[in-house]
Scaffold this motif. Structure first.
Motif, short mmCIF file in Angstrom:
data_model
loop_
_atom_site.label_atom_id
_atom_site.label_comp_id
_atom_site.label_asym_id
_atom_site.label_seq_id
_atom_site.Cartn_x
_atom_site.Cartn_y
_atom_site.Cartn_z
N VAL A 1 -19.43 -56.41 67.31
CA VAL A 1 -18.16 -56.16 66.59
C VAL A 1 -18.53 -55.61 65.22
N SER A 2 -17.85 -54.52 64.79
CA SER A 2 -18.14 -53.93 63.48
C SER A 2 -17.06 -54.31 62.47
N ALA A 3 -17.40 -54.12 61.18
CA ALA A 3 -16.41 -54.39 60.12
C ALA A 3 -15.21 -53.45 60.28
N GLY A 4 -15.47 -52.21 60.73
CA GLY A 4 -14.38 -51.26 60.96
C GLY A 4 -13.42 -51.76 62.03
N GLN A 5 -13.96 -52.39 63.04
CA GLN A 5 -13.08 -52.93 64.10
C GLN A 5 -12.25 -54.10 63.57
N VAL A 6 -12.83 -54.90 62.67
CA VAL A 6 -12.05 -56.00 62.09
C VAL A 6 -10.88 -55.42 61.29
N LEU A 7 -11.15 -54.34 60.53
CA LEU A 7 -10.05 -53.70 59.77
C LEU A 7 -8.99 -53.14 60.72
N SER A 8 -9.45 -52.52 61.81
CA SER A 8 -8.49 -51.97 62.77
C SER A 8 -7.64 -53.08 63.39
N LYS A 9 -8.27 -54.22 63.69
CA LYS A 9 -7.50 -55.35 64.25
C LYS A 9 -6.44 -55.80 63.24
N TRP A 10 -6.82 -55.89 61.97
CA TRP A 10 -5.87 -56.30 60.93
C TRP A 10 -4.66 -55.35 60.91
N ILE A 11 -4.95 -54.04 60.98
CA ILE A 11 -3.86 -53.04 60.96
C ILE A 11 -2.97 -53.20 62.19
N LYS B 1 -18.38 -38.61 65.32
CA LYS B 1 -19.41 -39.15 66.20
C LYS B 1 -18.81 -39.81 67.45
N ALA B 2 -19.37 -39.45 68.62
CA ALA B 2 -18.85 -39.99 69.88
C ALA B 2 -18.92 -41.52 69.88
N GLU B 3 -20.02 -42.08 69.37
CA GLU B 3 -20.16 -43.55 69.45
C GLU B 3 -19.10 -44.24 68.61
N ARG B 4 -18.72 -43.62 67.48
CA ARG B 4 -17.68 -44.23 66.64
C ARG B 4 -16.30 -44.08 67.32
N ILE B 5 -16.08 -42.97 68.00
CA ILE B 5 -14.80 -42.79 68.70
C ILE B 5 -14.67 -43.87 69.78
N GLN B 6 -15.76 -44.13 70.47
CA GLN B 6 -15.72 -45.19 71.50
C GLN B 6 -15.50 -46.55 70.84
N GLU B 7 -16.13 -46.74 69.68
CA GLU B 7 -15.97 -48.01 68.94
C GLU B 7 -14.50 -48.22 68.56
N PHE B 8 -13.81 -47.13 68.16
CA PHE B 8 -12.38 -47.26 67.82
C PHE B 8 -11.61 -47.79 69.03
N LEU B 9 -11.91 -47.20 70.20
CA LEU B 9 -11.11 -47.53 71.38
C LEU B 9 -11.40 -48.90 71.95
N VAL B 10 -12.67 -49.34 71.87
CA VAL B 10 -12.97 -50.66 72.45
C VAL B 10 -12.49 -51.80 71.54
N GLY C 1 -11.85 -40.70 75.54
CA GLY C 1 -10.73 -41.60 75.82
C GLY C 1 -9.55 -41.54 74.88
N ILE C 2 -9.63 -40.69 73.84
CA ILE C 2 -8.50 -40.56 72.91
C ILE C 2 -7.34 -39.82 73.61
N THR C 3 -6.12 -40.36 73.44
CA THR C 3 -4.94 -39.67 74.02
C THR C 3 -3.91 -39.33 72.93
N HIS C 4 -4.22 -39.69 71.69
CA HIS C 4 -3.27 -39.50 70.59
C HIS C 4 -3.96 -38.69 69.50
N LEU C 5 -3.42 -37.50 69.20
CA LEU C 5 -4.02 -36.61 68.20
C LEU C 5 -3.05 -36.39 67.06
N ASP C 6 -3.57 -36.49 65.86
CA ASP C 6 -2.73 -36.37 64.66
C ASP C 6 -3.09 -35.08 63.92
N GLY C 7 -2.18 -34.14 63.92
CA GLY C 7 -2.39 -32.88 63.21
C GLY C 7 -1.39 -32.69 62.09
#
Ligand SMILES: NC(=O)c1ccc[n+]([C@@H]2O[C@H](COP(=O)([O-])OP(=O)(O)OC[C@H]3O[C@@H](n4cnc5c(N)ncnc54)[C@H](OP(=O)(O)O)[C@@H]3O)[C@@H](O)[C@H]2O)c1
Length: 288
Positions: A222-232, A245-254, A40-46
């Motif tokens: 909800v993970s601590a990483g998601q709380v940090l992402s929400k803050w950002i 890891k696929a599961e972490r990529i999904q966690e970023f998006l949800v 589900g990622i549509t934004h890539l940073d190179g």
């Protein structure tokens, strides 16, 4: 459409980006870029400096996703003697196998020869006007660097990608404020530093309280990483992160399904973050 911010060009930038530096630095990015897009990622940073633009492009091709549905960034690090910014970006595009990038950044202001940042920015404006980059911006720029290029700029940078998380919140405040005033979007990298690179700090209990409150309120894990992402995200910054890891990529998006933090929770993170200063990247460019 998933959550996005609007650049000063009017273009949309997806709020969660997948980076090919750090974990993929100088490595073959094909499989993970494909995995990220398939999840589900549509934004890539190179970046040129990551030395894997070719395999980022290969991962995009392998995913089968049309180029027009992706947002792709690259960054210029140094210029070879006599080389122009246009030549440098064209070399990146050839490695990628693309006709354009969505965002082209100056990676590190200290890599331009002294006094030549304005000249570099004029070169960035050329690639923008030529359509080789749909937007242009900067990375690791402090207040003095932004002010230096704005003296002669005709195009205001669209973004400034900086290390941004609660343990640099205080130090980053002046550059964040200036960027906001000028309409320059902040992109955060290293955003998971408080849990990945500095665990055990003053933020830990605050993140845990918020994480467990959100889990109860939303009825989803909800993970601590998601709380940090929400803050950002609630600081109006793009999250540029990465994972193997696929599961972490999904966690970023949800993270989009997680409720907003309250004003009190945001403040509690600001306060706890201000108790520890921890900068991980680009010490020379983005000083304490
Ligand atoms: N402009 C610049 O100068 C600059 C500098 C640095 C980075 N960047 C960009 O930003 C991207 C992301 O940077 P970053 O790696 O610093 O991002 P980050 O979001 O701070 O960290 C991502 C890393 O954290 C790990 N991680 C995530 N959740 C975790 C958890 N709960 N426990 C343990 N580890 C966890 C991931 O490993 P797993 O594989 O185990 O999930 C991944 O390696 C880079 O790839 C690059 O594109 C730009």
């Amino acid at each position: 459409m998933s959550k996005h911010f609007i650049l000063n060009t009017g273009a949309q930038i997806p709020a969660i980006g997948f980076g090919t530096g750090t974990a993929l630095f100088k490595k073959d990015a094909t499989a993970l870029v494909r995995l990220a897009i398939e999840n589900g990622i549509t934004h890539l940073d190179g970046a040129q400096m990551y030395d894997n633009e070719g395999t980022l492009g290969a991962g995009v091709k392998a995913s089968g996703k049309p180029r027009s549905e992706l947002f792709i960034t690259t960054k210029i690090f140094t210029l070879a003697p006599g080389q122009t910014i246009t030549e440098s970006l064209k070399a990146s595009l050839a490695r990628f196998g693309f006709d354009y990038v969505d965002l082209f950044l100056i990676h590190d202001p200290t890599k331009a020869p002294a006094g030549e940042l304005g000249k570099w920015w004029a070169g960035m404006e050329e690639v923008y006007h030529a359509g080789l980059a749909k937007a242009i911006g900067v990375s690791n720029f402090q207040v003095e660097h932004i002010n230096e290029i704005l003296q002669t700029a005709k195009v205001v940078p669209a973004a400034n990608q900086i290390e941004f998380h609660p343990y640099v919140w205080k130090a980053a405040e002046p550059i964040v404020k200036l960027c906001k005033e000028k309409g320059i979007l902040i992109e955060s990298y290293g955003g998971l530093t408080p849990i990945v690179r500095a665990p055990g700090g003053p933020l830990d209990p605050v993140l845990e309280n918020i994480r467990s409150r959100l889990e109860k309120t939303d009825g989803i894990p909800v993970s601590a990483g998601q709380v940090l992402s929400k803050w950002i995200l609630q600081k109006d910054a793009v999250v540029v992160t990465t994972s193997t890891k696929a599961e972490r990529i999904q966690e970023f998006l949800v993270v989009e399904n997680v409720s907003d933090l309250t004003q009190e929770e945001l403040q509690a993170i600001d306060d706890a973050g201000s108790k520890l200063h921890k900068r991980v990247f680009m010490h020379h460019a983005f000083k304490d």
